[in-house]
Design an enzyme around this catalytic site. Structure first.
Site, short mmCIF file in Angstrom:
data_model
loop_
_atom_site.label_atom_id
_atom_site.label_comp_id
_atom_site.label_asym_id
_atom_site.label_seq_id
_atom_site.Cartn_x
_atom_site.Cartn_y
_atom_site.Cartn_z
N SER A 2 66.02 44.73 103.50
CA SER A 2 67.42 44.32 103.48
C SER A 2 68.23 45.24 102.56
O SER A 2 68.37 46.42 102.85
CB SER A 2 67.51 42.84 103.07
N ASP A 13 76.99 42.96 103.32
CA ASP A 13 77.20 42.09 102.16
C ASP A 13 78.65 42.05 101.67
O ASP A 13 79.43 42.98 101.88
CB ASP A 13 76.30 42.54 101.01
N HIS A 60 69.28 43.69 109.44
CA HIS A 60 69.61 42.35 109.97
C HIS A 60 70.51 42.45 111.20
O HIS A 60 71.34 41.57 111.44
CB HIS A 60 70.33 41.49 108.92
#
Length: 235
Positions: A122, A137, A159
């Site tokens: 990630s 993010d 993701h």
């Protein structure tokens, strides 16, 4: 360069236990590398101690010695002394900001380029690209720069999913990455789905896992990259 770096899209797949799916990917990098340093800086809502414990438990089957950089009074020496580096997920802005604060970004790059194995997931994968400009993010802190490790000469988007909930009017992930390619049409973005990873070994780069990835580059939008693809041409 003798880079041996694994960039995992995520720490979990579906409802599987923490890092369970990643063990088969990490195993080849850990067979002769037992002393690993974990960097928990991306964790915001979890303590560094708790995060370390999660990783130790998640990777227990690999029988590794895993310590955390926050336990050392000299972060740079801890990086030098480790046989391999783990960088966990969380908030990419927080992670990069702390790497700059501790002045270890260049050292990590140097050590990995010299052959020290690197495994990120990630946020820990996000920072291996040119910059963090394609992270998912929220920018909860402002790093001195968005420039990252530059272990890969392109942008990453972990993701990856282009799912849009019915009735939801926000941008899809593909639309957000399109915006990046509009302002920077020369820089490729490789998006990887949960359960997959990019593995760089020297001048070789491969998409591992059983799902396809996607390329965004200039006018090329969401171009499928077959599972197992050789992506060395992007290095």
């Amino acid at each position: 360069m003798a880079i041996n770096a694994l960039m995992l899209s995520s720490s979990r797949v579906g409802n599987t236990p923490y890092l369970e799916h990643a063990i088969e990917f990490i195993k080849p990098l850990s067979q002769n590398t037992k002393k690993w340093l974990f960097i928990p800086y991306a964790g915001v809502s979890v303590s560094h101690d708790a995060y370390l414990s999660m990783v130790q438990q998640g990777l227990a089957d690999l029988s590794l010695e895993i310590t955390s950089i926050h336990q050392s009074e000299d972060p740079k020496q801890a990086i030098r002394d480790a046989d391999g580096i783990f960088v966990g997920g969380g908030n990419t802005f927080q992670l990069l900001n702390m790497l700059y604060q501790h002045d270890v970004l260049a050292l990590i790059r140097e050590q990995v380029q010299a052959g020290k194995p690197y495994v990120g997931w990630s946020a820990g994968s996000n920072i291996t690209g040119l910059s963090i400009r394609t992270t998912n993010d929220m920018p909860i802190v402002e790093p001195p720069s968005f420039n990252a490790l530059n272990l890969l000469p392109f942008q990453l988007n972990p993701h990856y999913s282009n799912y849009q909930a019915p009735g939801h009017n926000g941008e899809t992930r593909a639309q957000r990455l399109l915006e990046f390619t509009v302002v920077d049409p020369l820089t490729p973005v490789i998006a990887i789905q949960e359960g997959t990873a990019l593995w760089r070994q020297g001048d070789s780069l491969r998409l591992v896992g059983n799902k396809e990835g996607y390329l965004f580059h200039g006018k090329q939008q969401e171009v499928p990259l077959a599972a197992g693809s050789d992506l060395s041409s992007y290095l």
